[in-house]
Scaffold this motif. Structure first.
Motif, PDB file in Angstrom:
ATOM      1  N   LEU A  30       5.738  -4.920  -2.972  1.00  0.00           N
ATOM      2  CA  LEU A  30       4.602  -4.599  -2.101  1.00  0.00           C
ATOM      3  C   LEU A  30       4.972  -4.770  -0.628  1.00  0.00           C
ATOM      4  O   LEU A  30       4.611  -3.939   0.214  1.00  0.00           O
ATOM      5  CB  LEU A  30       3.403  -5.480  -2.456  1.00  0.00           C
ATOM      6  N   GLU A  31       5.687  -5.849  -0.308  1.00  0.00           N
ATOM      7  CA  GLU A  31       6.079  -6.063   1.084  1.00  0.00           C
ATOM      8  C   GLU A  31       7.080  -5.006   1.549  1.00  0.00           C
ATOM      9  O   GLU A  31       7.057  -4.577   2.706  1.00  0.00           O
ATOM     10  CB  GLU A  31       6.678  -7.465   1.239  1.00  0.00           C
ATOM     11  N   SER A  32       7.964  -4.578   0.646  1.00  0.00           N
ATOM     12  CA  SER A  32       8.982  -3.595   1.027  1.00  0.00           C
ATOM     13  C   SER A  32       8.405  -2.188   1.171  1.00  0.00           C
ATOM     14  O   SER A  32       8.901  -1.389   1.970  1.00  0.00           O
ATOM     15  CB  SER A  32      10.100  -3.563  -0.017  1.00  0.00           C
ATOM     16  N   SER A  33       7.363  -1.872   0.412  1.00  0.00           N
ATOM     17  CA  SER A  33       6.827  -0.504   0.408  1.00  0.00           C
ATOM     18  C   SER A  33       6.008  -0.187   1.654  1.00  0.00           C
ATOM     19  O   SER A  33       5.614   0.965   1.844  1.00  0.00           O
ATOM     20  CB  SER A  33       5.963  -0.290  -0.836  1.00  0.00           C
ATOM     21  N   GLU A  34       5.764  -1.185   2.500  1.00  0.00           N
ATOM     22  CA  GLU A  34       4.911  -0.970   3.674  1.00  0.00           C
ATOM     23  C   GLU A  34       5.493   0.077   4.616  1.00  0.00           C
ATOM     24  O   GLU A  34       4.767   0.950   5.126  1.00  0.00           O
ATOM     25  CB  GLU A  34       4.715  -2.291   4.416  1.00  0.00           C
ATOM     26  N   ASN A  35       6.805   0.026   4.854  1.00  0.00           N
ATOM     27  CA  ASN A  35       7.431   0.929   5.818  1.00  0.00           C
ATOM     28  C   ASN A  35       8.292   1.991   5.148  1.00  0.00           C
ATOM     29  O   ASN A  35       9.168   2.574   5.789  1.00  0.00           O
ATOM     30  CB  ASN A  35       8.282   0.124   6.811  1.00  0.00           C
ATOM     31  N   MET A  36       8.044   2.242   3.860  1.00  0.00           N
ATOM     32  CA  MET A  36       8.825   3.240   3.133  1.00  0.00           C
ATOM     33  C   MET A  36       8.055   4.546   2.999  1.00  0.00           C
ATOM     34  O   MET A  36       6.823   4.567   2.998  1.00  0.00           O
ATOM     35  CB  MET A  36       9.159   2.727   1.726  1.00  0.00           C
ATOM     36  N   THR A  37       8.809   5.631   2.892  1.00  0.00           N
ATOM     37  CA  THR A  37       8.200   6.914   2.562  1.00  0.00           C
ATOM     38  C   THR A  37       7.912   6.944   1.059  1.00  0.00           C
ATOM     39  O   THR A  37       8.372   6.077   0.299  1.00  0.00           O
ATOM     40  CB  THR A  37       9.121   8.069   2.940  1.00  0.00           C
TER      41      THR A  37
END
Length: 244
Positions: A221-228
């Motif tokens: 969840l924390e990693s998906s914040e700035n991902m496409t």
């Protein structure tokens, strides 16, 4: 003003940017003037005939006339009606003090729980997590919380959090998680069955079958914040295949 705001949708705006109603120079005696109604969401403030930007970010629009600022803000400002995750920090008489991540603590009455009476008090201890809702939230009064809805039912609110993990994310990611048909939530459901509680104050609580899976979900969840979307699908697929 409606058309002026629509022209700026998707662009970055800064605090102080203002939009005003366009008043015609000539007045028609036959046509009735129609006032544009604009619903201001987070980051926008109505000031007379002007809409003023009070938070930097990207202007978003939802049909027919709702506008708001999409930003990566982490500091939470309480708003009436929002559901949040709070931490009980103390008790003063019949009032619990709750940390919601804002500039000051909120108050929660022991009677603001389902079935609570003067004789039947809820079992709430310092350090407990509570999922609650603001009924008072303005700059001139102390924020006040309740754990019941307008019908007196808990409706999912109250003390929770045994055995899970609490962590903090940006308010922008919270809105994406709580959005109907959230893509991130759909991808997460395909990995592990888990319990997830999301508060509008940027706090997320998660619990799965094992501690390892709980940490994996929190990191995803924390990693998906700035991902496409494509990067997120690749990451989730690698986790599902066990290659990460």
């Amino acid at each position: 003003m409606h058309s002026g705001l629509k022209d700026k949708v998707g662009q970055v705006l800064l605090p102080g940017d203002a939009f005003s109603f366009e008043t015609p120079e000539t007045i028609s005696l036959t046509d009735t003037a129609k006032t544009e109604k604009v619903i201001c969401g987070p980051g926008l403030r109505r000031n007379g005939d002007h809409v003023v930007v009070c938070k930097s970010g990207i202007l978003r629009h939802k049909q027919p006339n709702m506008f708001w600022m999409d930003s990566q803000q982490r500091r939470y400002v309480p708003a009436k009606g929002e559901s949040v995750i709070g931490i009980i920090t103390g008790k003063s008489g019949d009032i619990f003090k709750v940390d919601v991540g804002g500039s000051e603590q909120a108050s929660l009455s022991y009677l603001a729980f389902e079935g609570a009476t003067k004789r039947n008090r809820p079992n709430v201890q310092v350090g407990d997590l509570v999922y609650c809702q603001f009924i008072i939230a303005n700059k001139d009064m102390e924020p006040e919380l309740v754990c019941i809805d307008s019908s007196g039912r808990a409706n999912g609110m109250g003390v929770f959090g045994a055995g899970g993990l609490l962590f903090k994310v940006s308010l922008g990611l919270v809105r994406r998680l709580l959005a109907p048909q959230s893509d991130i939530m759909k991808d997460l459901e395909k990995l592990f069955p888990c319990e997830l509680v999301v508060g509008m104050n940027g706090r997320v609580w998660v619990k799965t079958a094992t501690t390892q899976k709980t940490l994996i979900v929190a990191n995803l969840l924390e990693s998906s914040e700035n991902m496409t979307a494509q990067q997120r699908h690749t990451l989730f697929r690698r986790v599902a295949d066990g290659t990460l």
